[in-house]
Design a protein around this motif. Sequence first.
Motif, mmCIF file in Angstrom:
data_model
loop_
_atom_site.group_PDB
_atom_site.id
_atom_site.type_symbol
_atom_site.label_atom_id
_atom_site.label_comp_id
_atom_site.label_asym_id
_atom_site.label_seq_id
_atom_site.Cartn_x
_atom_site.Cartn_y
_atom_site.Cartn_z
ATOM 1 N N PRO A 74 0.798 -1.234 0.000
ATOM 2 C CA PRO A 74 0.000 0.000 0.000
ATOM 3 C C PRO A 74 0.829 1.281 0.000
ATOM 4 O O PRO A 74 0.351 2.331 -0.424
ATOM 5 N N SER A 75 2.101 1.199 0.419
ATOM 6 C CA SER A 75 2.924 2.405 0.468
ATOM 7 C C SER A 75 3.603 2.714 -0.870
ATOM 8 O O SER A 75 4.230 3.759 -1.013
ATOM 9 N N HIS A 76 3.498 1.797 -1.841
ATOM 10 C CA HIS A 76 4.143 2.006 -3.151
ATOM 11 C C HIS A 76 3.383 3.091 -3.921
ATOM 12 O O HIS A 76 2.153 3.127 -3.912
ATOM 13 N N PRO A 77 4.113 3.976 -4.604
ATOM 14 C CA PRO A 77 3.433 5.063 -5.335
ATOM 15 C C PRO A 77 2.524 4.584 -6.468
ATOM 16 O O PRO A 77 1.596 5.288 -6.852
ATOM 17 N N LEU A 78 2.754 3.380 -7.007
ATOM 18 C CA LEU A 78 1.913 2.869 -8.087
ATOM 19 C C LEU A 78 0.743 2.031 -7.586
ATOM 20 O O LEU A 78 -0.040 1.525 -8.397
ATOM 21 N N ASP A 80 -2.773 0.756 -6.279
ATOM 22 C CA ASP A 80 -4.141 1.232 -6.490
ATOM 23 C C ASP A 80 -4.868 1.324 -5.148
ATOM 24 O O ASP A 80 -4.251 1.240 -4.085
ATOM 25 N N ASP A 81 -6.176 1.492 -5.191
ATOM 26 C CA ASP A 81 -6.957 1.660 -3.963
ATOM 27 C C ASP A 81 -6.879 0.443 -3.043
ATOM 28 O O ASP A 81 -6.988 0.574 -1.829
ATOM 29 N N SER A 82 -6.680 -0.755 -3.648
ATOM 30 C CA SER A 82 -6.600 -1.961 -2.829
ATOM 31 C C SER A 82 -5.194 -2.212 -2.293
ATOM 32 O O SER A 82 -4.971 -3.169 -1.560
ATOM 33 N N GLY A 83 -4.220 -1.375 -2.683
ATOM 34 C CA GLY A 83 -2.843 -1.523 -2.213
ATOM 35 C C GLY A 83 -1.989 -2.417 -3.085
ATOM 36 O O GLY A 83 -0.870 -2.754 -2.728
ATOM 37 N N HIS A 84 -2.483 -2.792 -4.276
ATOM 38 C CA HIS A 84 -1.741 -3.670 -5.195
ATOM 39 C C HIS A 84 -1.199 -2.872 -6.381
ATOM 40 O O HIS A 84 -1.768 -1.857 -6.765
ATOM 41 N N TYR A 85 -0.124 -3.381 -6.947
ATOM 42 C CA TYR A 85 0.386 -2.859 -8.223
ATOM 43 C C TYR A 85 0.927 -4.027 -9.029
ATOM 44 O O TYR A 85 1.157 -5.114 -8.503
ATOM 45 N N ASP A 86 1.098 -3.791 -10.338
ATOM 46 C CA ASP A 86 1.607 -4.838 -11.229
ATOM 47 C C ASP A 86 3.117 -4.880 -11.153
ATOM 48 O O ASP A 86 3.799 -3.889 -11.438
ATOM 49 N N GLY A 87 3.654 -6.051 -10.793
ATOM 50 C CA GLY A 87 5.099 -6.255 -10.788
ATOM 51 C C GLY A 87 5.549 -6.698 -12.174
ATOM 52 O O GLY A 87 4.912 -6.389 -13.180
ATOM 53 N N SER A 88 6.621 -7.449 -12.249
ATOM 54 C CA SER A 88 7.090 -7.957 -13.536
ATOM 55 C C SER A 88 6.744 -9.441 -13.652
ATOM 56 O O SER A 88 6.367 -10.082 -12.677
#
Length: 129
Positions: A74-78, A80-88
């Motif tokens: 959740p602290s990552h700038p990318l 989303d509202d649920s605290g997830h982002y796309d990794g590689s």
Amino acid sequence: MSEFSNALSVSASALRAQATRLRHVSENISNADTPGYRRKSVAFETVRGPNDTDLVSVGRVRLDQSSLERVFDPSHPLADDSGHYDGSNVDLMIEIADAREAQRSYEANLKMFDQSRQMSAGLMALLRK
């Protein structure tokens, strides 16, 4: 003598192709933690060279279309509202195996290049006598 130059051309084209493959593998490894990065892979193609010799060429670079890893931070700038982002979608075990295979192929082609060069030099030495 042209058979020796054909052998040198084939092994030199394979050396270039494996070097390109290693470059893309190293890019994948270095970007394994980059959000949204898709794994790159190359395909080899056969092209007709001089004297009707089949040479190795690198085809198009392809991006792996498998799903990206969903990372919870959740602290990552990318995030989303649920605290997830796309990794590689880079799997380091696959990249290490690809790097090892490319290295072995490079070494085999280098040995073939050296053997062709030595046989050519040996033939020239015999012809001089």
